[in-house]
Design a protein around this motif. Structure first.
Motif, PDB file in Angstrom:
ATOM      1  N   GLU A  66      -1.604  -0.609  -3.967  1.00 10.91           N
ATOM      2  CA  GLU A  66      -2.029  -1.170  -5.251  1.00 10.91           C
ATOM      3  C   GLU A  66      -0.845  -1.242  -6.205  1.00 10.91           C
ATOM      4  O   GLU A  66      -0.028  -0.305  -6.266  1.00 10.91           O
ATOM      5  N   LEU A  67      -0.756  -2.317  -6.932  1.00 14.61           N
ATOM      6  CA  LEU A  67       0.327  -2.496  -7.895  1.00 14.61           C
ATOM      7  C   LEU A  67       0.082  -1.641  -9.128  1.00 14.61           C
ATOM      8  O   LEU A  67      -1.002  -1.641  -9.694  1.00 14.61           O
ATOM      9  N   ASP A  68       1.090  -0.894  -9.511  1.00 14.13           N
ATOM     10  CA  ASP A  68       1.038  -0.101 -10.730  1.00 14.13           C
ATOM     11  C   ASP A  68       1.937  -0.765 -11.770  1.00 14.13           C
ATOM     12  O   ASP A  68       3.162  -0.678 -11.668  1.00 14.13           O
ATOM     13  N   PRO A  69       1.361  -1.446 -12.738  1.00 12.14           N
ATOM     14  CA  PRO A  69       2.175  -2.167 -13.737  1.00 12.14           C
ATOM     15  C   PRO A  69       3.147  -1.271 -14.482  1.00 12.14           C
ATOM     16  O   PRO A  69       4.189  -1.731 -14.926  1.00 12.14           O
ATOM     17  N   ASP A  70       2.817  -0.002 -14.601  1.00 11.91           N
ATOM     18  CA  ASP A  70       3.717   0.915 -15.311  1.00 11.91           C
ATOM     19  C   ASP A  70       4.995   1.195 -14.532  1.00 11.91           C
ATOM     20  O   ASP A  70       5.964   1.707 -15.094  1.00 11.91           O
ATOM     21  N   LYS A  71       4.997   0.891 -13.241  1.00 10.26           N
ATOM     22  CA  LYS A  71       6.177   1.158 -12.409  1.00 10.26           C
ATOM     23  C   LYS A  71       6.998  -0.096 -12.163  1.00 10.26           C
ATOM     24  O   LYS A  71       7.896  -0.074 -11.327  1.00 10.26           O
ATOM     25  N   LEU A  72       6.698  -1.179 -12.855  1.00  9.82           N
ATOM     26  CA  LEU A  72       7.478  -2.397 -12.683  1.00  9.82           C
ATOM     27  C   LEU A  72       8.782  -2.338 -13.422  1.00  9.82           C
ATOM     28  O   LEU A  72       8.975  -1.758 -14.394  1.00  9.82           O
TER      29      LEU A  72
END
Length: 72
Positions: A66-72
Motif C-alpha cells: 500500500e502506498l503511504d503518502p507520508d513516505k513519498l
C-alpha cells in the motif's frame, strides 16, 4: 452551443479587437493541446493495457504494498 458558452462569447464580444484575438488564440491553442493529448493517450493505449496487466499480476502475487503518502 451551450448557454454558458454563449455567455462567454457574449462577454468576449465586449473586449477590444486585440483582446478578442488574444482570447481566440489562447482558446484555439488549448483546444489543439487537448487534441494532441487525446492522440498521445490513444497511441499508448496498448502499452498502458500491458502495464496494467503486469501490475495486477504483481499485486495478486503479493509483490506490492500500500502506498503511504507520508513516505513519498
Amino acid at each position: 452551443m451551450t448557454t454558458l458558452l454563449e455567455r462567454a462569447f457574449a462577454e468576449a464580444g465586449k473586449l477590444s479587437s486585440a483582446e478578442q484575438d488574444l482570447l481566440a488564440s489562447r482558446l484555439l491553442a488549448e483546444l489543439g493541446a487537448e487534441d494532441e493529448f487525446d492522440r498521445a493517450i490513444a497511441a499508448t493505449a496498448d502499452k498502458l493495457a500491458v502495464l496494467a496487466k503486469e501490475a495486477l499480476v504483481e499485486h495478486r502475487a503479493g509483490l506490492t504494498r500500500e502506498l503511504d503518502p507520508d513516505k513519498l
